[in-house]
Design a protein around this motif. Sequence first.
Motif, PDB file in Angstrom:
ATOM      1  N   VAL A 213     -29.383 -26.024  11.289  1.00  0.00           N
ATOM      2  CA  VAL A 213     -29.077 -25.526  12.627  1.00  0.00           C
ATOM      3  C   VAL A 213     -30.377 -25.145  13.323  1.00  0.00           C
ATOM      4  O   VAL A 213     -31.194 -24.406  12.764  1.00  0.00           O
ATOM      5  CB  VAL A 213     -28.134 -24.310  12.556  1.00  0.00           C
ATOM      6  CG1 VAL A 213     -27.918 -23.710  13.943  1.00  0.00           C
ATOM      7  CG2 VAL A 213     -26.800 -24.708  11.933  1.00  0.00           C
ATOM      8  N   GLY A 214     -30.564 -25.667  14.542  1.00  0.00           N
ATOM      9  CA  GLY A 214     -31.792 -25.417  15.282  1.00  0.00           C
ATOM     10  C   GLY A 214     -31.557 -24.637  16.566  1.00  0.00           C
ATOM     11  O   GLY A 214     -30.525 -24.801  17.226  1.00  0.00           O
TER      12      GLY A 214
ATOM     13  N   VAL B 205     -27.205 -29.449  13.807  1.00  0.00           N
ATOM     14  CA  VAL B 205     -26.521 -28.866  14.958  1.00  0.00           C
ATOM     15  C   VAL B 205     -27.575 -28.100  15.744  1.00  0.00           C
ATOM     16  O   VAL B 205     -28.186 -27.156  15.227  1.00  0.00           O
ATOM     17  CB  VAL B 205     -25.365 -27.946  14.536  1.00  0.00           C
ATOM     18  CG1 VAL B 205     -24.846 -27.158  15.740  1.00  0.00           C
ATOM     19  CG2 VAL B 205     -24.230 -28.766  13.927  1.00  0.00           C
ATOM     20  N   LEU B 206     -27.805 -28.523  16.983  1.00  0.00           N
ATOM     21  CA  LEU B 206     -28.845 -27.949  17.827  1.00  0.00           C
ATOM     22  C   LEU B 206     -28.169 -27.207  18.974  1.00  0.00           C
ATOM     23  O   LEU B 206     -27.560 -27.820  19.848  1.00  0.00           O
ATOM     24  CB  LEU B 206     -29.765 -29.056  18.360  1.00  0.00           C
ATOM     25  CG  LEU B 206     -30.297 -30.025  17.290  1.00  0.00           C
ATOM     26  CD1 LEU B 206     -31.138 -31.125  17.946  1.00  0.00           C
ATOM     27  CD2 LEU B 206     -31.108 -29.294  16.225  1.00  0.00           C
TER      28      LEU B 206
ATOM     29  N   THR C  28     -27.048 -24.436   4.024  1.00  0.00           N
ATOM     30  CA  THR C  28     -27.385 -24.357   5.449  1.00  0.00           C
ATOM     31  C   THR C  28     -28.771 -23.755   5.619  1.00  0.00           C
ATOM     32  O   THR C  28     -29.101 -22.754   4.986  1.00  0.00           O
ATOM     33  CB  THR C  28     -26.363 -23.468   6.194  1.00  0.00           C
ATOM     34  OG1 THR C  28     -25.049 -23.990   6.004  1.00  0.00           O
ATOM     35  CG2 THR C  28     -26.685 -23.416   7.686  1.00  0.00           C
ATOM     36  N   ALA C  29     -29.563 -24.362   6.485  1.00  0.00           N
ATOM     37  CA  ALA C  29     -30.866 -23.805   6.859  1.00  0.00           C
ATOM     38  C   ALA C  29     -30.887 -23.604   8.368  1.00  0.00           C
ATOM     39  O   ALA C  29     -30.286 -24.377   9.124  1.00  0.00           O
ATOM     40  CB  ALA C  29     -31.996 -24.735   6.438  1.00  0.00           C
ATOM     41  N   LEU C  30     -31.581 -22.558   8.804  1.00  0.00           N
ATOM     42  CA  LEU C  30     -31.796 -22.303  10.229  1.00  0.00           C
ATOM     43  C   LEU C  30     -33.267 -22.535  10.550  1.00  0.00           C
ATOM     44  O   LEU C  30     -34.140 -22.163   9.764  1.00  0.00           O
ATOM     45  CB  LEU C  30     -31.448 -20.860  10.610  1.00  0.00           C
ATOM     46  CG  LEU C  30     -30.048 -20.318  10.330  1.00  0.00           C
ATOM     47  CD1 LEU C  30     -29.923 -18.922  10.951  1.00  0.00           C
ATOM     48  CD2 LEU C  30     -28.979 -21.232  10.856  1.00  0.00           C
TER      49      LEU C  30
ATOM     50  N   LEU D  67     -20.840 -21.293  21.912  1.00  0.00           N
ATOM     51  CA  LEU D  67     -22.110 -21.969  22.144  1.00  0.00           C
ATOM     52  C   LEU D  67     -21.918 -23.484  22.141  1.00  0.00           C
ATOM     53  O   LEU D  67     -21.249 -24.025  21.256  1.00  0.00           O
ATOM     54  CB  LEU D  67     -23.131 -21.598  21.065  1.00  0.00           C
ATOM     55  CG  LEU D  67     -23.608 -20.147  21.020  1.00  0.00           C
ATOM     56  CD1 LEU D  67     -24.541 -19.955  19.826  1.00  0.00           C
ATOM     57  CD2 LEU D  67     -24.313 -19.756  22.317  1.00  0.00           C
ATOM     58  N   HIS D  68     -22.518 -24.145  23.097  1.00  0.00           N
ATOM     59  CA  HIS D  68     -22.505 -25.608  23.118  1.00  0.00           C
ATOM     60  C   HIS D  68     -23.642 -26.131  22.259  1.00  0.00           C
ATOM     61  O   HIS D  68     -24.667 -25.469  22.078  1.00  0.00           O
ATOM     62  CB  HIS D  68     -22.629 -26.118  24.549  1.00  0.00           C
ATOM     63  CG  HIS D  68     -21.447 -25.776  25.407  1.00  0.00           C
ATOM     64  ND1 HIS D  68     -20.272 -26.491  25.362  1.00  0.00           N
ATOM     65  CD2 HIS D  68     -21.250 -24.775  26.297  1.00  0.00           C
ATOM     66  CE1 HIS D  68     -19.400 -25.960  26.200  1.00  0.00           C
ATOM     67  NE2 HIS D  68     -19.969 -24.908  26.774  1.00  0.00           N
ATOM     68  N   PHE D  69     -23.455 -27.336  21.724  1.00  0.00           N
ATOM     69  CA  PHE D  69     -24.480 -27.881  20.842  1.00  0.00           C
ATOM     70  C   PHE D  69     -24.483 -29.403  20.865  1.00  0.00           C
ATOM     71  O   PHE D  69     -23.542 -30.051  21.334  1.00  0.00           O
ATOM     72  CB  PHE D  69     -24.289 -27.384  19.399  1.00  0.00           C
ATOM     73  CG  PHE D  69     -22.997 -27.816  18.734  1.00  0.00           C
ATOM     74  CD1 PHE D  69     -22.832 -29.097  18.211  1.00  0.00           C
ATOM     75  CD2 PHE D  69     -21.934 -26.921  18.614  1.00  0.00           C
ATOM     76  CE1 PHE D  69     -21.659 -29.476  17.578  1.00  0.00           C
ATOM     77  CE2 PHE D  69     -20.743 -27.292  17.987  1.00  0.00           C
ATOM     78  CZ  PHE D  69     -20.607 -28.573  17.469  1.00  0.00           C
ATOM     79  N   ILE D  70     -25.573 -29.950  20.349  1.00  0.00           N
ATOM     80  CA  ILE D  70     -25.692 -31.373  20.032  1.00  0.00           C
ATOM     81  C   ILE D  70     -25.620 -31.501  18.518  1.00  0.00           C
ATOM     82  O   ILE D  70     -26.287 -30.765  17.789  1.00  0.00           O
ATOM     83  CB  ILE D  70     -27.024 -31.955  20.535  1.00  0.00           C
ATOM     84  CG1 ILE D  70     -27.068 -31.965  22.058  1.00  0.00           C
ATOM     85  CG2 ILE D  70     -27.231 -33.370  20.004  1.00  0.00           C
ATOM     86  CD1 ILE D  70     -28.425 -32.381  22.611  1.00  0.00           C
TER      87      ILE D  70
END
Length: 220
Positions: free
Chosen positions: A29-30, A56-57, A109-111, A11-14
């Motif tokens: 993480v979004g 991390v989106l 970590t939170a999602l 997966l790609h992310f910002i």
Amino acid sequence: MDLRRGEAGGLHFIELTPEGAGRDLPLIVGMHGRGAAAEDLGGVSAHIDDQRYRYVLFYGPIVLWEGDGIRYAWYERDRADTTLPPAREKVTAALRELWARFDTAPARTALFGFSQGAAMTLDVGLHLEDCLAGLVCMSGRLFETPDIDTVLTRARERDQQILIVHGTRDSRLSIEDGRASRARLEQGGLRPEYQEFPMDHEVTPDSLATVRAFIRRVLP
């Protein structure tokens, strides 16, 4: 905030981090909704807190060609039973890679997610064997996977913290979807925090204030 692009688990992310921050940051993480992209969550991240966390989106794995450009999705709505599990596997692999890369524990970590991303947040977070700091479902729903009873039992045993926010005027995912998700989680023995707002399929300052307070509590 500093912006970087990366890839994990296919997966790609910002990645967004406070300027000059070290590696020892809690991870948030979004996951965006259908027909959106990682960039659409930047404002939500800034509203939560732009100084305390590493964001991390993710971009969804399904590419959509729409009139104004490329957008993304997590699963096909009419084939969620077959297209959601592969997306779950990708997000799970990406999380494990990120935890190793940033030397961050699941407990830090939170999602969070909106719409399809909210459904992914619940599905991934509940299927993990690890206890995350928190799961935030914004205008989403809980899928009844074949293993849902076992999944909810494990999540209850680790006291998984969950927040659900939903609009009473939601024209895409009815408020009944939010209420049904809360009821199913409670039936499984979990105690989700649940808030309704007079809004459509969207986020508002009031709903984001609730998300911010939850995140600050579970990731102090």
